[in-house]
Design an enzyme around this catalytic site. Structure first.
Site, PDB file in Angstrom:
ATOM      1  N   HIS A 280       0.833  -1.197   0.000  1.00 39.17           N
ATOM      2  CA  HIS A 280       0.000   0.000   0.000  1.00 39.17           C
ATOM      3  C   HIS A 280       0.879   1.263   0.000  1.00 39.17           C
ATOM      4  CE1 HIS A 280      -3.300   2.687   1.391  1.00 39.17           C
ATOM      5  NE2 HIS A 280      -2.305   3.279   2.028  1.00 39.17           N
ATOM      6  N   GLU A 281       1.906   1.275   0.852  1.00 40.33           N
ATOM      7  CA  GLU A 281       2.800   2.444   0.922  1.00 40.33           C
ATOM      8  C   GLU A 281       3.547   2.640  -0.405  1.00 40.33           C
ATOM      9  OE1 GLU A 281       2.762   4.548   3.359  1.00 40.33           O
ATOM     10  OE2 GLU A 281       1.351   3.302   4.472  1.00 40.33           O
ATOM     11  N   HIS A 284       1.470   4.434  -2.903  1.00 39.27           N
ATOM     12  CA  HIS A 284       1.526   5.900  -2.796  1.00 39.27           C
ATOM     13  C   HIS A 284       2.718   6.446  -3.566  1.00 39.27           C
ATOM     14  CE1 HIS A 284      -1.741   6.698  -0.134  1.00 39.27           C
ATOM     15  NE2 HIS A 284      -1.265   5.974   0.874  1.00 39.27           N
ATOM     16  N   GLU A 365      -5.881   7.068  -1.102  1.00 35.77           N
ATOM     17  CA  GLU A 365      -5.892   5.853  -0.282  1.00 35.77           C
ATOM     18  C   GLU A 365      -6.515   4.688  -1.054  1.00 35.77           C
ATOM     19  OE1 GLU A 365      -4.188   5.459   2.339  1.00 35.77           O
ATOM     20  OE2 GLU A 365      -3.672   7.581   2.377  1.00 35.77           O
ATOM     21  N   ASP A 369      -4.624   1.250  -2.119  1.00 38.33           N
ATOM     22  CA  ASP A 369      -5.192  -0.060  -1.770  1.00 38.33           C
ATOM     23  C   ASP A 369      -5.291  -0.931  -3.022  1.00 38.33           C
ATOM     24  OD1 ASP A 369      -5.429   0.348   0.925  1.00 38.33           O
ATOM     25  OD2 ASP A 369      -7.540   0.940   0.863  1.00 38.33           O
TER      26      ASP A 369
HETATM   27 ZN    ZN Z   1      -2.178   5.267   2.634  1.00 39.60          ZN
END
Ligand code: ZN
Length: 432
Positions: A280-281, A284, A365, A369
């Protein structure tokens, strides 16, 4: 264009509106979590026990009450500093001191910042030693809290003061287009911070150690090479020094970029769950969310500075925010006064934009995901999120309006449903 009384009225309307909306949303949030306190939402019934759900409701309500008090105190302080004559008083006082106008402006900022700091301290203390303590999250001693405060002040002096002096100097010396220069200086400072934060600033407060070899690191290295991600430092931070909350984040750019796991998170998650959180990071990063945020902030900052350049020339701006008639020529000759008044008054006007920022953040976000479900196990991400909600006592039943306005992350139920829909059908349980 405007008269001073008209601007005062506009300011008061904006202040009441922003205060009213914030307090109303806080009340809604408390009412909503309290009303849903005694039943775990069906989607989480198997995953979170009732006592943990109740704890999250009580924790959320306690934080909202403190937030409401803090918001009220800030509004009173703002009124005292502007229409109550606070800034006017500080200007008049600094005029009596035998220093140059430049240093008078610096002194005014220091005094105003100290006053705001003193007002916010009791709330920060209460948050740590009353709320976090009561819900079992606090690991800080009063001594560590004071040491943190001293470091934060030293950092403010070492970084904030030179920046302020540079901005004031540019405002005073670069003529009509000073705001372009200030914008360039501000953006350079932001980029510098992005590099300096992970490498120089964060280590003042925490220890960072390389992630130890083992199942988690093997999985993480596999993930990094699948995503074509090189030269990242993987660090574990001693977050448990201050709090039981767990988290992971991505910081810096270029060579200074690093991935940081709180030790509390490493201790709680299984290797495949850590991998999913990291995916997930990485999402980003790969989707350029940090760069997009910086680009947006560059555009907005430029607009805001252009507005300040316009206001700084208008007597009604000063008089409308409580500068007495007799002090107007002095105030308008000191660039710092316009900057100070503007920084104080701006938030009551920009509060209407906050939901847009939150919406933009939630969009990122969802995207991160979706990225994680492509490169790691979606169900492991869901399990990790459920553990994080539980460990952080994050509410599963936020008020929808409060969430739409303030939340940088989607509500738990919405987020998990979205991840599971991307993952397809439930995996077949492995044979034992
Ligand atoms: Zn996040």
């Amino acid at each position: 264009m405007l008269t001073a009384p008209a601007f005062t009225l506009l300011f008061l309307i904006a202040l009441c509106a922003s205060l009213g909306v914030r307090l109303w949303l806080a009340r809604r949030q408390i009412a909503h979590v309290t009303a849903h306190r005694d039943a775990v939402p069906t989607a989480f019934a198997e995953r979170i026990a009732l006592p943990a759900h109740r704890k999250a409701a009580d924790y959320t309500a306690a934080k909202q009450r403190l937030f409401a008090l803090n918001t009220l105190a800030d509004a009173v302080l703002l009124l005292l500093m502007t229409l109550g004559g606070g800034i006017g008083f500080i200007i008049a006082w600094t005029e009596t001191i035998a220093i140059s106008p430049f240093w008078r402006d610096v002194l005014m900022f220091v005094v105003t910042t100290l006053i705001a700091g003193v007002v916010s301290l009791p709330f920060s203390w209460r948050h740590t030693f009353r709320i976090e303590e009561r819900f079992g999250f606090n690991r800080m001693t009063q001594r560590l809290w004071l040491a943190d405060l001293a470091k934060a002040i030293a950092l403010g002096v070492a970084l904030g003061l030179p920046l302020l002096m540079l901005v004031l100097w540019l405002m005073a010396t670069t003529g009509t287009w000073w705001w372009i220069w200030v914008w360039a200086a501000w953006m350079a400072f932001q980029l510098l911070l992005l590099v300096a934060y992970p490498t120089l600033i964060a280590p003042l407060f925490n220890k960072f150690s390389p992630l130890a070899a083992g199942a988690a690191r093997d999985r993480i290295e596999g993930l990094l090479s699948r995503c074509g991600f090189t030269s990242a430092g993987l660090f574990v931070m001693d977050g448990s020094k201050r709090s039981g909350h767990g988290n992971a984040y991505f910081t810096g750019f270029g060579r200074a970029k690093r991935i940081v796991f709180f030790d509390t998170l490493i201790a709680r998650l299984a290797p495949e769950e850590i991998e999913a959180v990291l995916a997930h990071e990485l999402g980003h990063f790969k989707l350029k969310h940090v760069a997009k945020r910086i680009a947006w902030s560059a555009v907005i900052t430029l607009g805001v500075l252009a507005l300040l350049a316009y206001f700084a020339r208008e007597p009604w701006f000063y008089a409308g925010l409580g500068i007495p008639e007799a002090l107007l020529p002095t105030a308008m000759a000191r660039p710092g006064v316009a900057l100070q008044l503007f920084l104080l008054a701006l938030p009551v006007f920009t509060f209407v934009l906050e939901p847009l920022g939150s919406l933009y953040s939630r969009k990122h976000e969802f995207e991160a995901d979706a990225f994680a479900t492509r490169y790691a196990d979606a169900f492991a991400l869901v399990r990790a999120l459920v553990k994080l909600y539980e460990d952080n006592a994050a509410t599963l039943t936020p008020d929808p309006l409060h969430s739409a306005y303030h939340d940088s992350h989607p509500p738990a139920a919405v987020r998990i449903a979205r991840i599971e829909s991307l993952a397809g059908p439930l995996p077949i349980p492995a044979a034992v």
